[in-house]
Design an enzyme around this catalytic site. Structure first.
Site, short mmCIF file in Angstrom:
data_model
loop_
_atom_site.label_atom_id
_atom_site.label_comp_id
_atom_site.label_asym_id
_atom_site.label_seq_id
_atom_site.Cartn_x
_atom_site.Cartn_y
_atom_site.Cartn_z
N GLU A 197 0.35 15.26 -12.69
CA GLU A 197 -0.71 15.41 -13.67
C GLU A 197 -1.43 16.72 -13.41
O GLU A 197 -1.25 17.35 -12.36
CB GLU A 197 -1.71 14.26 -13.61
CG GLU A 197 -2.42 14.14 -12.27
CD GLU A 197 -3.27 12.87 -12.18
OE1 GLU A 197 -2.99 11.93 -12.94
OE2 GLU A 197 -4.17 12.85 -11.34
N PHE A 238 -12.03 -2.08 4.11
CA PHE A 238 -12.57 -0.90 3.42
C PHE A 238 -13.39 -1.26 2.18
O PHE A 238 -13.45 -0.48 1.24
CB PHE A 238 -11.46 0.08 3.04
CG PHE A 238 -10.70 0.61 4.21
CD1 PHE A 238 -11.15 1.71 4.90
CD2 PHE A 238 -9.54 -0.01 4.64
CE1 PHE A 238 -10.45 2.19 6.00
CE2 PHE A 238 -8.83 0.47 5.74
CZ PHE A 238 -9.29 1.58 6.42
#
Length: 666
Positions: free
Chosen positions: A288, A348
Site C-alpha cells: 500500500e 498487551f
C-alpha cells in the site's frame, strides 16, 4: 513562507510538527478536544483552539470544526500529521475551497493511493507486483468467508481506509474470517468513518519493508532509503529501523525506483511511504501507499539528516526540492521503539490512567550513540481511553546496527514510567533477543517467539551476578545512611557488616562487600569478584552503575528487606539480608495468589460492546464470551475451558476497570 500553520492532530506527532515549524520561524496553532485541554501539544503551540468532546468523531475528524479553527486563527496552511484527517480527500477539498494550503499530497493522489483497494488496482495496472486478493466491496460475512476460501487461507482482512493496524485481522479458517470481517468492519467505521473491507492472501514469513519518498510540484522525486518494520503485533508496528538488515544495494535501488515511479504516476507531492512485503528471496510486493507522514519517519531522518516535516512545509509552499537523489546517503543506523500504554503481562491490553512518573532519557549523545524521544505526554498527564495507546517513540542512532541496539538498551533502562501499564520490559526483551540481534526477523517474530504472550525476562547467570553485586553495593550505601540517621556511632562504617546474602530470581548468592572511597568490590562465595562503581543515592529511582567497567542502568524501588530492580526487561525483587536473616527467610511459607479460575475478569479498562452468552449456557473451550472495546480496538474474550455460566455481572454499554468480574462459572 507561511506565517502560521495549524496542526490538525494531537499527541506526539503534533508536538513533532510544532518543533520543525518553530525552527523555521513559523507560528503554530493546536486544536484540542476536552480530554486534551492540558495536553503537551496545546502548551507547545502559539495558539490553541477547543474543538469538541473527547471522541475523535466529535472533534479531531470533524472537518467543519477544523475549518472553523482555521478561520478563527488565520492559519495559512494545515499539517494533518498521521491518522485522523491526514488521508481524507474531503478535507483536502475543504482546504482548497478556503484557499488554505494542505501540507500533504494533492487530493487526486490521496484518492488514488490512500484508498487501499484503488491503490492496489492502480499498482497492478502500472505493472507493480501485488499480493493476490479480492479488491471489490465485500457486503457481508458470508461473502467474506466465500472469498477467503477462494483465495486460500490464511488471508488478511483489511479496512480499505485503514492504517495504524486498525481494522485488520488475519484469518486461518472460516470462523475466524467471519468474526474478523465483522470486527474489522466495526473498527473501520469507528476509526475512519469508512467500513469498506477487502481481503488478500496473507504471505507467511514476510518482512515488512517500506520506502520513504519525497516529491515536489516541479516533477522532482526522491527515495530516502528504506525502513524495516517487521517487528509487529496485531499488525501494529512496534520496532522499526533504518536501513533494513536484510536488503542489499541492488534490491534497495529497485524498490526505491519503483516507489518513486508509482508516486509520479499519481502526480504525488510531499512526503509519502510505499510499503512492500519482501520474501526470503528478496522478491518484493506492493502492499500500500501511505499518503502522509509515517509514525516511524524519525529513523529515516536520523540516517539521512533530512527533516521530513520541513521538506513537507517547503513543498506545500511551492518550493522545489533542494536535494537530489545523489545527496541521499545512509549514515549509520537508527532504531525506533514505540512506547505503548499497554500491559505486556496481560497480553498487551490497553492501559489508561495518570502518569505518576514520566522521565524519558535525556535526548542527545549517550555513549557513542544518540537518543531522540518524540513524545506528546508529560509527568502528571492522563492517558485517555479515547485515543491510540502510543505515548512516545524512543529512537537511537549509532555508527553501526550493534551500536544503535546497545544505545537503545541503555536508553530503555533509563526510561522511567509509572502509573500505567507499559511495554518497556517487552521492548528491552526484543533488543536482547538473539533473532533480532542477528536481523533474522519477519512479521511473525512476536507470534513465533512469544506464542503464549510475554511473561517477563529471565536473566542469565552473568547478568544476575552483575545485579546482585550492584544491589549489595547499594545496600551498603543505604545501611550507612540509616546509621547516620540513627547516630549509632561516629565511625559509621563499623555499623555496616561485610557479609550479606543477595536473593533474586530464585537464586541466592553469599557475598562479601569490601568498600573504598570510589566504590565496592563484591566477592562471591565461589571467589568471583565484581567491581561496582556509581553515585547512587538512597531514594533515587535511577542508578547509573559501572560493573567491571561496563555500564549498568537500574530502575530502583524500595521493598521490605531489599529493592525492586528493573533492568533489561526483568522486574526483580532483590532481597539483601544478613546471613542470619537469609537463614530465617528460607523457612517462611510462600503466599499463594487468590483462585480466579471460575471467573471471567476484564483484562483492561474498556467498554463491553456485546455479550455472546447468557446465564445457564454451557460454553466450550475457545468459545467467544463477550467483546470489550478499548482505545479503538475490539477484543474478543474467550472461554479458557468448558463450563456453565453461573452469573453475568455486566452487559453491553458498561464501562469496566481492570479485573472487574464480567461473569462467573459453576
Amino acid at each position: 513562507m507561511f506565517d502560521k500553520i495549524l496542526i490538525a492532530n494531537r499527541g506526539e506527532i503534533a508536538c513533532r510538527v510544532i518543533k520543525s515549524a518553530q525552527k523555521m520561524g513559523i507560528k503554530t496553532v493546536a486544536v484540542y478536544s476536552e480530554a486534551d485541554k492540558h495536553a503537551l501539544h496545546v502548551a507547545m503551540a502559539d495558539e490553541a483552539v477547543h474543538i469538541g468532546p473527547p471522541p475523535a468523531n466529535q472533534s479531531y475528524i470533524v472537518i467543519d470544526k477544523i475549518m472553523q479553527a482555521i478561520k478563527d486563527t488565520g492559519a495559512q496552511a494545515v499539517h494533518p500529521g498521521y491518522g485522523f484527517l491526514s488521508e481524507n480527500p474531503k478535507f483536502a477539498d475543504a482546504l482548497e475551497a478556503a484557499g488554505v494550503a494542505f501540507i500533504g499530497p494533492p487530493k487526486g493522489a490521496i484518492e488514488a493511493m490512500g484508498d487501499k483497494i484503488t491503490s492496489k488496482k492502480l499498482a497492478k495496472e502500472a505493472g507493480v507486483s501485488t499480493v493476490p486478493g479480492y479488491m471489490g466491496i465485500i457486503e457481508d460475512a458470508d461473502e467474506a468467508v466465500k472469498i477467503s476460501q477462494e483465495i486460500g487461507y490464511p488471508v488478511m482482512i483489511k479496512a480499505s481506509a485503514g492504517g495504524g493496524g486498525k481494522g485488520m485481522r488475519i484469518a486461518w479458517n472460516d470462523e475466524e474470517a467471519r468474526e474478523g470481517f465483522q470486527s474489522s468492519k466495526n473498527e473501520a467505521a469507528s476509526s475512519f468513518g469508512d467500513d469498506r473491507i477487502f481481503i488478500e492472501k496473507f504471505v507467511t514469513q514476510p518482512r515488512h519493508i517500506e520506502i520513504q519518498v519525497l516529491c515536489d510540484a516541479h516533477g522532482n522525486g526522491l527515495w530516502l532509503n528504506e525502513r524495516e518494520c517487521s517487528i509487529q503485533r496485531r499488525n501494529q508496528k512496534v520496532v522499526e529501523e533504518a536501513p533494513s538488515p536484510f536488503l542489499d544495494p541492488e534490491t534497495r535501488k529497485a524498490m526505491g525506483e519503483q516507489a518513486v515511479a508509482l508516486a509520479k504516476a499519481v502526480d504525488y507531492t510531499s512526503a509519502g511511504t510505499v510499503e512492500f512485503i519482501v520474501d526470503a528471496d528478496k522478491n518484493f510486493y506492493f502492499l500500500e501507499m501511505n499518503t502522509r507522514l509515517q509514525v516511524e519517519h524519525p529513523v529515516t531522518e536520523l540516517i539521512t539528516g533530512i527533516d521530513l516535516v520541513e521538506q513537507m512545509i517547503r513543498v506545500a509552499n511551492g518550493e522545489a526540492l533542494s536535494i537530489t537523489q545523489d545527496d541521499v546517503k545512509i549514515n549509520g543506523w537508527a532504531i525506533e521503539n514505540r512506547l505503548y500504554a499497554e500491559d505486556p503481562y496481560r497480553n498487551f491490553l490497553p492501559s489508561i490512567g495518570r502518569l505518576t512518573r514520566y522521565r524519558p532519557p535525556e535526548e542527545g549523545k549517550l555513549g557513542e550513540g544518540i537518543v531522540r524521544n518524540d513524545t506528546g505526554v508529560f509527568e502528571g498527564g492522563e492517558i485517555s481511553m479515547y485515543y491510540d495507546p502510543m505515548i512516545a517513540k524512543l529512537c537511537t542512532w549509532g555508527h553501526t546496527r550493534s551500536e544503535a541496539i546497545e544505545t537503545m538498551r541503555n536508553a530503555l533502562d533509563s526510561f522511567e514510567v509509572e502509573g500505567i501499564g507499559h511495554n518497556l520490559p517487552f521492548l528491552s526483551a526484543v533488543m536482547d533477543h538473539p533473532r533480532f540481534i542477528s536481523g533474522n526477523i519477519s512479521t511473525a517474530f512476536i507470534a513465533e517467539e512469544y506464542p503464549d504472550g510475554f511473561e517477563g525476562v529471565t536473566l542469565g547467570e552473568d547478568k544476575l551476578r552483575d545485579i546482585a553485586a550492584a544491589a549489595a553495593a547499594m545496600n551498603r550505601v543505604a545501611e550507612i545512611r540509616r546509621a547516620r540517621i540513627s547516630g549509632v556511632l561516629d565511625n559509621h562504617e563499623r555499623t555496616v557488616g561485610e557479609e550479606w546474602n543477595v536473593a533474586l530470581q530464585g537464586q541466592s548468592f553469599d557475598v562479601t562487600v569490601a568498600a573504598d572511597k570510589s566504590g565496592s568490590t563484591i566477592t562471591f562465595a565461589d571467589g568471583d569478584e565484581i567491581r561496582v562503581d556509581g553515585d547512587w543515592t538512597p531514594g533515587h529511582a535511577l542508578a547509573h552503575m559501572s560493573v567491571n567497567g561496563r555500564p549498568l542502568v537500574l530502575k530502583v524501588g524500595k521493598i521490605s528487606g531489599g529493592f525492586r530492580i528493573r533492568s533489561r526487561g526483568a522486574d526483580l525483587k532483590v532481597h539483601v539480608r544478613t546471613p542470619r536473616q537469609a537463614e530465617l527467610a528460607r523457612l517462611m511459607p510462600e503466599k499463594l495468589p487468590p483462585d480466579t479460575s471460575k471467573m471471567l475478569l476484564c483484562p483492561m479498562p474498556g467498554l463491553i460492546v456485546s455479550l455472546n452468552v447468557a446465564e445457564g449456557d454451557e460454553v466450550q473451550e475457545g468459545q467467544a464470551l463477550c467483546t470489550v472495546e478499548a482505545m479503538k480496538m475490539e477484543n474478543i474474550l474467550r472461554a479458557e475451558r468448558r463450563g456453565v455460566v453461573k452469573k453475568i455481572n455486566a452487559g453491553p454499554g458498561d464501562s469496566l476497570a481492570v479485573d472487574d468480574v464480567i461473569m462467573e462459572f459453576e
